[in-house]
Design an enzyme around this catalytic site. Structure first.
Site, PDB file in Angstrom:
ATOM      1  N   HIS A 197       0.862  -1.386   0.067  1.00  0.00           N
ATOM      2  CA  HIS A 197      -0.080  -0.039   0.035  1.00  0.00           C
ATOM      3  C   HIS A 197       0.971   1.135  -0.036  1.00  0.00           C
ATOM      4  O   HIS A 197       2.081   1.381   0.700  1.00  0.00           O
ATOM      5  CB  HIS A 197      -0.901  -0.126   1.383  1.00  0.00           C
ATOM      6  CG  HIS A 197      -2.096   0.788   1.225  1.00  0.00           C
ATOM      7  ND1 HIS A 197      -1.683   2.427   1.558  1.00  0.00           N
ATOM      8  CD2 HIS A 197      -3.393   0.987   0.621  1.00  0.00           C
ATOM      9  CE1 HIS A 197      -2.962   3.004   1.289  1.00  0.00           C
ATOM     10  NE2 HIS A 197      -3.855   2.186   0.929  1.00  0.00           N
ATOM     11  N   LEU A 232     -10.531  -4.154   3.385  1.00  0.00           N
ATOM     12  CA  LEU A 232      -9.753  -3.573   2.306  1.00  0.00           C
ATOM     13  C   LEU A 232      -8.457  -2.823   3.088  1.00  0.00           C
ATOM     14  O   LEU A 232      -8.828  -1.852   3.797  1.00  0.00           O
ATOM     15  CB  LEU A 232     -10.506  -2.697   1.412  1.00  0.00           C
ATOM     16  CG  LEU A 232      -9.644  -1.931   0.326  1.00  0.00           C
ATOM     17  CD1 LEU A 232      -9.117  -3.040  -0.518  1.00  0.00           C
ATOM     18  CD2 LEU A 232     -10.415  -0.860  -0.385  1.00  0.00           C
ATOM     19  N   ASP A 233      -7.258  -3.221   2.996  1.00  0.00           N
ATOM     20  CA  ASP A 233      -6.302  -2.495   3.436  1.00  0.00           C
ATOM     21  C   ASP A 233      -6.017  -2.533   4.789  1.00  0.00           C
ATOM     22  O   ASP A 233      -5.476  -1.568   5.536  1.00  0.00           O
ATOM     23  CB  ASP A 233      -6.014  -1.060   3.033  1.00  0.00           C
ATOM     24  CG  ASP A 233      -5.814  -1.032   1.356  1.00  0.00           C
ATOM     25  OD1 ASP A 233      -5.210  -1.952   0.839  1.00  0.00           O
ATOM     26  OD2 ASP A 233      -6.218  -0.256   0.639  1.00  0.00           O
ATOM     27  N   GLU A 234      -6.557  -3.235   5.492  1.00  0.00           N
ATOM     28  CA  GLU A 234      -6.634  -3.413   7.000  1.00  0.00           C
ATOM     29  C   GLU A 234      -5.816  -4.829   7.589  1.00  0.00           C
ATOM     30  O   GLU A 234      -6.133  -4.913   8.729  1.00  0.00           O
ATOM     31  CB  GLU A 234      -8.278  -3.309   7.525  1.00  0.00           C
ATOM     32  CG  GLU A 234      -8.797  -1.920   7.023  1.00  0.00           C
ATOM     33  CD  GLU A 234      -8.375  -0.933   8.033  1.00  0.00           C
ATOM     34  OE1 GLU A 234      -7.747  -0.974   8.671  1.00  0.00           O
ATOM     35  OE2 GLU A 234      -8.522   0.221   7.358  1.00  0.00           O
TER      36      GLU A 234
END
Length: 289
Positions: A197, A232-234
């Site tokens: 990310h 998402l993105d966690e």
């Protein structure tokens, strides 16, 4: 004389005597410890261990060693794995139209800096088929039209799963693959899919992150490598890094610096995974250096 080497990883509820019992088991089976690391988490009450060792007793077979280790894990109530240190994990790289992370990983692979096998590169675009061919790696173009519906996405993911099974993939690397994976695929890949990310999560989500950062006048830009989850993105964070910047840089210069950071952070995370240094600790990770 060369002895077979293994990497043992283990996690369980913290309790007295774990190190003694594991090291005793290895000694009883003719093993010599090369490197050992452990960590007890006072918050989760879990204990984590990684041991690199050599099997020096010719009379102890691989099957005997593994059966004994499974029995020890059962006694400890532990989740454990025994890895052949000589085996190179099999990695599938997924990419879209931005190729700096892919290019970096392939260079490290070819140079022997990344001890992996890469039997497949998957993309929803054709941009990097020639790059894949230059490394003699099969390139699989699995397109998705803009605005594709759920059925089309699931059909594409079914082909991805076929490739995972066919090539016996140990790790999936999303090297700037700009498609959101379905909850089902995320679940199937739990603990064995890594994403990069373009920030310290969760800052600057969405399109053109470096343009957003430029508008905010940031002084540090960074990147985060994390495990993929349905959120998402966690997912659990594996590695992060930053580079200092200032007001004199334009968007293109920020982007170039940021992409360098992304490449390094992702490469570190992949290397640590294939060296069996990463253990999941709930929503976090333990990473042994």
């Amino acid at each position: 004389m060369t002895y077979p080497e293994y990497i043992l990883t283990l996690s369980c509820l913290d309790q007295r005597g774990i190190v003694l019992r594991v090291s005793g088991f290895l000694a009883e089976h003719g093993c010599n410890i090369i490197d050992s690391a452990q960590f007890g988490d006072p918050e989760s009450k879990l204990f984590f261990m990684r041991i690199h060792f050599a099997l020096e007793e010719a009379g102890v077979s691989d099957a005997t060693l593994r059966a004994g280790f499974d029995a020890l894990c059962a006694q400890l109530g532990a989740s454990g794995q025994l890895h052949d240190a000589a085996r190179k994990p099999r990695v599938m790289i997924m990419v879209s139209k931005i190729g700096h992370c892919l290019n970096d990983l392939l260079f490290r692979y070819r140079s022997g800096l990344l001890p992996v096998e890469i039997p497949a590169i998957v993309s929803n675009h054709m941009e990097f088929y020639q790059l894949a061919a230059s490394y003699n790696i099969p390139f699989h173009h699995l397109p998705l039209e803009a605005g594709a519906g759920e059925s089309a996405k699931l059909a594409q993911e079914a082909r991805i799963v076929e490739l995972l099974d066919t090539h016996r993939i140990d790790l999936v690397v999303l090297a700037r693959y700009m498609q959101i994976l379905s909850p089902g695929l995320c679940g199937a890949l739990k603990g064995r899919a890594i994403n990069i990310h373009h920030s310290f999560l969760p800052s600057f989500k969405g399109a053109r992150p470096y343009a957003q950062a430029h508008r905010r006048g940031v002084k540090l830009i960074g990147a985060t490598a994390h495990f993929v989850t349905g959120d998402l993105d966690e997912g659990p964070i594996i590695e992060q890094d930053v580079e200092r910047v200032d007001h004199s840089l334009n968007v293109e210069e920020l982007t170039a610096i940021g992409r360098d950071v992304e490449s390094v952070v992702l490469a570190r995370a992949v290397k640590w995974f294939v060296e069996h240094r990463i253990l999941l600790n709930g929503d976090k990770t333990v990473v042994f250096s």
